[in-house]
Structure formats: C-alpha cells, structure tokens
Design an enzyme around this catalytic site. Structure first.
Site, PDB file in Angstrom:
ATOM      1  N   ASP A 318       4.537  -3.361 -10.176  1.00  0.00           N
ATOM      2  CA  ASP A 318       3.526  -2.291  -9.323  1.00  0.00           C
ATOM      3  C   ASP A 318       2.044  -3.292  -9.323  1.00  0.00           C
ATOM      4  OD1 ASP A 318       2.006  -0.546  -8.295  1.00  0.00           O
ATOM      5  OD2 ASP A 318       2.165   1.012  -9.558  1.00  0.00           O
TER       6      ASP A 318
HETATM    7  C1  BGC Z   1       0.554   1.985  -6.769  1.00  0.00           C
HETATM    8  C2  BGC Z   1       1.814   2.065  -6.170  1.00  0.00           C
HETATM    9  C3  BGC Z   1       1.596   1.507  -5.010  1.00  0.00           C
HETATM   10  C4  BGC Z   1       1.198   0.134  -5.141  1.00  0.00           C
HETATM   11  C5  BGC Z   1       1.183  -0.689  -3.658  1.00  0.00           C
HETATM   12  C6  BGC Z   1      -0.157   0.785  -6.705  1.00  0.00           C
HETATM   13  O1  BGC Z   1      -1.449   0.763  -7.085  1.00  0.00           O
HETATM   14  O2  BGC Z   1       0.621   2.319  -8.130  1.00  0.00           O
HETATM   15  O3  BGC Z   1       2.163   3.514  -6.297  1.00  0.00           O
HETATM   16  O4  BGC Z   1       3.167   1.525  -4.406  1.00  0.00           O
HETATM   17  O5  BGC Z   1      -0.098   0.152  -5.541  1.00  0.00           O
HETATM   18  O6  BGC Z   1       0.282  -0.149  -2.865  1.00  0.00           O
END
Ligand code: BGC
Length: 771
Positions: A318
C-alpha cells in the site's frame, strides 16, 4: 421478496478453518453472486517460459508500480486527477513522460497507477508491448471505490441497504465506467471490519459486522470483475490485509495487538469471501499486526494468506508501505525493506521505486532467492493474463469509448442505491413523511452544499455535479416556493448573523429540516476524529432551531456513526443520510416527502458518547454485564452512562408499523431452524430487514453477546404477516478455540429474530453435542 437467507450445510459437523472463514458463502444467494470465477489463475507453461527468459532487472520491473505520468500533466484537467505528481510546466510534463516511457521500454515498470488520460496510456502500453524486449503489457489500476463518472453512495452507506446485490450492481457500473477509461484494476473493495468509529476509513467498508462484511466483499468483487478478462471487467484488489481497521484508539496507520483467534474470527473472513468470489489481488496493510508490519509479515502474507486461505494471486504493497518498514523500525534501510517485504510475500511495491532499485543486488547477495523472485513475477504475469492483457493489451484503451458518458441507467442506479442507503433513526409522532403542503425551512450547511455530497474517494470527474438537498427538495415539492433556505453556519464555524437569519427563516415555516454533519474531509484516509460529534458551530445552530419550537427533522451527512447530543439527539425525526453521491438530493427528498418508505439499517452502532468507542454490538460477554441503569456500581459501564448504544447495529425504521412475533427454535438435522412472524400493522408498504442473531451460552472461549448469522429483507404490504425463517448451520454455530481450531457449537444457544441487535427476546435451545 429479496432474500439473503441461509441454508443448511451438508450434514457434517466437521468444519475446517477455511470453511469456517468462508461460512457465509455456503448460502445459495451469495454463491450465485460470486459467479463462476476461478479462485486463482491456472499455471501456464508459456508464462513460466517467459519468466525463464527475463533478466533479474526485468523481473524487478514487473514488481514495480509507478504513478502515471502524462504528456498532458500540465493541463489542469489532467493534473487534478494525479495528486502524486507535483505541478509541472508543459515542457517538464513532456520530459517526465518521455522518461517514464523509456523506463517502460527498458522493462522497468509493470504497473501504472491512477492514470487519467487514455492517449498517454496508449503510448505507455505501446512502449511496453511494442518497444520493450519481452513485450509484457503494463497493468493500469486506480482507486475506484464508489465512483467514476457516476458517484454512488460511499460503501458504508451501501452496506446500510443490507442488500449485497445492490453493491454488486454499483460495483459493476463503476467497472463499466472505469474500464472505459482504460483501467484494468480497482484498488477495491476495502473489506476491513470497522469497529471504532473514530477511524476515518470506516466509511470505505461495510461496517462493524463480520457477516455483512463477508457478503458485501463477495458482492463487490463479483461486481467489479464481472466476466474476468472482458473489456468491461476490473480486477478487484481487496484491501487492506489485514486488520487495518483495528488500529488502537481508531488512529489511522496505528497497529493492533489482536490475538490470532480474533484475527481469524473477525478480520480475515471478509478477505476469504473476496477470494472465494474470485479476487486475484490483495493489498498489504500499513499497520502492524501483533508487532510486525503487515507488509513485512511472513506469517500474515504467506502462512495465513497463502497456506491457510489458499490465495493464489498477487500481493501489492500500500502506497510505499514497504518503505515504511524503515519508519516502523523493522527494516534498517531501503534494501532491507525490500528483502523483508518480498520474502514475506509482498510481490509488488507501490510507488516507492525500492523494488527495482534493490532487487538485483539482493538477488546477487542471496538475500532474495531466485525462486522467491520468480514466484512473485509468475503471480504478476498470471494476474495480467487473467485481466486479458496478453490476449489484447489494448482492449480497454479506446479513446472513443473513454469519452462516452455513462449509460443513463447508472444515474437511475445511483438514485436507487442512495434511497436504499438512507436510515430512518427516529420518527416521533410520525413527523415523517412530510405531509403535503407545509412550509419548509431548510437550515444548516448541508442544505445548499454540493461539495460534500460525494464523500471521500470520488477522485475522478463525474459526468454531472451532485444534486444538493436543496435542489432535490425543490424538484420534488409541488410548489418550490414552499422552501426557504438558510445555511445558519459553516461546517466548522459560525457565520456572522447566521443563526439569526436561520431563526427568522424557521419562524416563517411549519417544519425545519436541519441538514448537519461532517464534511467529506472528516472521513476517509488520515481522517480519524477524536470526538465523533456534530461540529460545535452546527450544534449551536441546532440548539437555536430547537428553541424556536418548530418540529425538527435532522438529516445527517456523515461517513461514520456519530455520538449525537442535545437538540440533534432529541429531534423528533432523524435520518442517517451518509454521503450519498450524485443523487443525494433526489434520494433524500424521496424519503422525506414519502415517495418511498425508508428501508436502510445501521451497519455501525451509534454510541451515546465517543468514549464508548470501539463500541460494537458483538462484544464479548463481560463477567459483570450492566443492567442498563447509568448509576450502578461494579458493573461494566462508564460513570453516568448506561451501557446502551444510542442506536444499535441493524436499527432502522420504516413508514409502516412492524411487529415481531415470538421466536421459535427447533433442531433440524445437525442445525437449527429459527422462525418468527413479522407483521406490518401500518398503512404503508415497507421493506423490513428481519435479522437473526445467536449467542452461544457457554463455551471455553467467551463468545460475543450476539452475532448476526442471517437476515432477510421482507416486502410487507399494509396488514401483511410473513414468517422469517432461518436455517442455522453447524458452521454458524462453530467458533475458534485459542489455538484457532474450529470447535463445533454445542449445548444451549439463544436465538433472536429482531429488527436490530440488542433488541427483542431470544428463544433458547440445546443444539446437542457433535457426534
Ligand atoms: C491507501 C489505499 C489506496 C492507495 C492508492 C493508500 O494511501 O491506503 O487504500 O488504494 O493509497 O491510492
């Protein structure tokens, strides 16, 4: 009558852990939702041969996801969608884009996230499949959470429908729209169970309950993916693995000290449901689980995810979570972080760039084995194959299709979903629906507001702006002059003269609709709240409106359960209106004016005070349960507060008058059949969500005071009585012991069929002992 009823398992009380995690998915209704998807793509000799031809650098490239660049990045219309790229001039945009194309041509990029313009995507894909040595397509992904061209209600709101098929349909619509813009995968659904309402990301999931989370996880995966590989299919990337929702004190990115048992009983089953519905991607979470960051957690990402749960797809980090292993204090530096993440089972690094930077040296040193690297690359290639990218890498890259507006049916679906998400919490004296002809004062910042209808994660340009509550009411009222509007205050601050103006408006009206709540910035990522109340300026407005003596209808906008106080809590009519998306105003007007009877149910418990959080109905039994009085000593409650919720999970009223008969429970084979009559004694047709809860009266591991095991939506005409009947299977009666072994249920169980948790009188029955 739509139905999510359950059916009996095959007559065997022997349940393994995987079956336990997937217990809800033995129901006919849900396996039909899941569709004929494979759990994991089959091994493919051609892909193995491809891996064998790759250099280590090319392999590392397949494990690297970059934020999209665009040669049009300097144009505001494109720049606004890509928050990951700092502002640039047109020359800089072209130069950076050329560099990204060069990296793709060199085989250094496997994935592109958050692309916005299809022309750049086509150039990127051409660089991959026409100009790189091995011609491996790139995969495009983005956060398609509840919107693209059409904004559907936030996922928490949709969970209030208690209608997983609705979520399947809205996810399908999102996939049709987003795939038309060239996307291959959605970073969704979020299936984290959200039990602490201070956590801002409760808004992205299905709430506090495990059954609801499982059903909505499966439905959303089925909806996003449709027919895997088709031009309108989006791969679902389930997130965040695991227990991201269990952060201590509801603080985002904070870890938890969950036991293995609670992890398996509460937090993993929605993921299992998503995998069983065919999800091939999962995102590792930011948080630690029992001290080990999820992204560098081999126990979690390999032993549990793959060995126990049977997941065969690819794991992505993530947003730099592999790099964050350094800040966590697990990794010494970037190279160490990559070693830990890849060896733990995290196959792809999002955005940090650390994977391509360090993998070659780590392999040369033997810190990462070639077998580990090849396994990760093989998983990525199989996911690309499942998306249909080897067969036709341009199947979703069609400029003409990308410019087509959403089909009109999506707008109708958005309204249906919004209406079904609204929960009527209170309706003293039958104030709602508003009878014909009253003069309405619409007071509060969310009356005219159109900036906070969508809720978090509505990143892309919708076809149309949202319909505000004011616009919705004006369109629905026979005479729009019946409506006067006064915001009264801003979301977070008083307005000079605001309350006086609102008071004058209220005094000339027969009823006040008070539109209060949270801005969309107060929910979502990085938006934990220390006190989940209505902001003070709005609370002051509410008190002033109550002092006018006019009947008050409060319409809430929010992304979590709220602790309501004073005039808001006491208002005779109260609607949970969430963030409802494009059709906000039309949907709220339909319910307020009685075009439809509300049918939503709370997917999260409303507490009396923030201090009760995490407060969820399925808490384990205390040795000193409170009786309900606020002042008794040596019982489990806070000083001066009864242990009751303000509104329990599952609560929601209709415009009918629904009554439940006594619960009957009888043994049936190895399970139990539970039933009760449900009567609509009112004069309006309604949809009632009959809920079946159980409690295991005595077991070696203390069980939740109640657990939802089934529910059924009953359509009831005025005066109609139906029987809600639920087949309780051995899997529903089972639990885990401390060593996470599945233990079949035995002895006495209580069963409720009720309109909400913590409501009604149970029937007790001995379910016997497993043979
Ligand atoms: C979030 C995710 C998201 C990713 C991409 C992260 O900060 O926790 O849920 O998919 O960013 O945008």
């Amino acid at each position: 009558m739509s139905s999510q009823t359950t059916s009996l398992l095959p007559a065997s009380a022997v349940i393994d852990r995987r079956q336990f995690l997937a217990a809800a998915l033995v129901t006919g209704a849900v396996s039909a939702l899941a569709g004929p998807l494979e759990a994991a793509p089959a091994p493919d000799a051609a892909l193995d041969a491809l891996v064998a031809r790759m250099t280590v650098a090319e392999k590392a490239g397949q494990l690297h996801m970059e934020a999209a660049l665009s040669y049009r990045q300097a144009e505001p219309a494109v720049a606004q969608f890509n928050p990951f790229v700092p502002p640039v001039t047109p020359q800089q945009a072209r130069a950076q884009f050329a560099e990204q194309l060069a990296r793709i041509r060199a085989g250094g990029v496997g994935w592109i996230m958050t692309p916005m313009d299809v022309e750049s995507m086509i150039l990127g894909q051409k660089a991959a499949v026409q100009q790189s040595r091995l011609k491996i397509p790139v995969l495009f992904a983005a956060d398609i959470i509840h919107s693209d061209r059409t904004v559907f209600p936030v996922p928490l709101a949709e969970a209030a429908s208690f209608d997983p098929d609705l979520a399947r349909r809205t996810a399908r619509a999102c996939a049709v729209e987003a795939s038309a813009r060239g996307l291959d995968a959605a970073f969704a659904p979020m299936v984290d169970v959200g039990r602490d309402q201070r956590w801002g990301r409760v808004v992205e999931g299905a709430g506090e309950d495990v059954l609801l989370a499982r059903l909505f996880a499966a439905a959303r995966v089925a909806g996003f993916q449709g027919k895997l590989g088709a031009a309108d299919s989006l791969l679902a990337c389930v997130k965040h693995f695991a227990a991201y929702g269990a952060g201590e004190s509801g603080l985002d990115y904070q870890g938890n000290a969950l036991s293995e048992r609670v992890l398996h009983e509460v937090y993993l089953p929605p993921f299992q449901a998503a995998f069983d519905a065919g999800a091939l991607l999962v995102m590792a979470a930011f948080n630690t689980v029992d001290g080990v960051p999820a992204t560098g957690n081999r126990h979690l990402l390999t032993e549990i995810l793959r060995d126990q749960m049977g997941f065969g797809g690819a794991v992505i980090s993530d947003f730099r979570s592999e790099e964050e292993l350094i800040a966590h204090g697990q990794a010494e530096d970037g190279a160490d972080a990559v070693r830990l993440a890849l060896n733990a089972g995290c196959d792809v690094g999002m955005v940090s760039g650390l994977f391509p930077l360090h993998i070659p040296a780590l392999v040369a040193q033997g810190a990462i084995s070639l077998a580990t690297l090849d396994r990760a690359v093989g998983r990525v290639l199989r996911v690309k194959q499942a998306a249909g990218l080897f067969a036709d890498p341009f199947r979703r890259l069609d400029p003409a299709r990308s410019r087509r507006p959403a089909p009109p049916a999506h707008r109708e679906l958005a309204r249906e979903a919004a209406i079904k998400s609204i929960v009527l919490l209170r309706n003293e004296g039958g104030l709602l629906p508003l009878r014909a002809g009253p003069r309405i004062a619409l007071v509060g910042p969310f009356g005219p507001d159109a900036d906070n209808c969508h809720g978090p994660w509505s990143t892309f340009t919708p076809d149309a702006p949202p319909v505000s509550l004011e616009q919705g009411l004006r369109a629905a009222l026979p005479d729009p002059a019946l409506l006067t509007v006064a915001p009264g205050c801003a979301i977070d601050a008083a307005l000079p003269g605001g309350i006086e103006a609102a008071r004058a408006t209220a005094q000339n009206a027969d009823v006040v609709i008070l539109a209060l709540g949270e801005s969309q910035r107060m929910s979502g990522e990085s938006s934990s709240r220390v006190d989940i109340v209505i902001p003070p300026a709005q609370q002051a407005l509410a008190e002033a409106m109550a002092a006018t003596g006019k009947p008050l209808v409060v319409v809430l906008r929010h992304g979590r359960a709220l602790a309501l106080k004073g005039a808001v809590r006491e208002a005779p009519a109260l609607l949970a209106g969430w963030f409802l998306g494009t059709e906000t105003g039309h949907a709220l007007a339909a319910v307020l004016l009685g075009k439809v009877s509300p049918s939503g149910r709370l997917p999260v418990t409303f507490p009396q005070a923030t201090g009760q959080e995490p407060y969820y109905y399925a808490r384990e039994s205390s040795g000193r349960p409170a009786s309900g009085a606020p002042d008794e000593l040596f019982k489990s409650h806070f000083i001066g507060l009864s242990d009751a919720p303000l509104y329990p999970f599952g609560h929601g009223l209709t415009y009918g008058d629904v009554r439940y008969g006594p619960v009957q429970a009888a043994r049936a084979g190895e399970g139990v059949v539970v039933s009760a009559s449900v009567t609509n004694a009112g004069s309006r047709a309604v949809e009632e969500v009959a809920q079946c809860y159980l409690h295991d009266v005595a077991s070696e591991v203390v069980q939740p005071v109640q657990k939802l095991v089934a529910f059924e939506k009953l359509a009831l005409a005025p005066g109609e009585t139906r029987t809600a009947r639920f087949a309780i299977t051995p899997a529903m009666l089972a639990h885990l012991d401390q060593a996470c072994h599945v233990v079949a249920g035995s002895g006495a169980f209580d069963f409720w069929i009720a309109p909400a948790a913590r409501t009604g009188t149970p029937a007790r029955i001995d379910v016997g002992r497993p043979t």
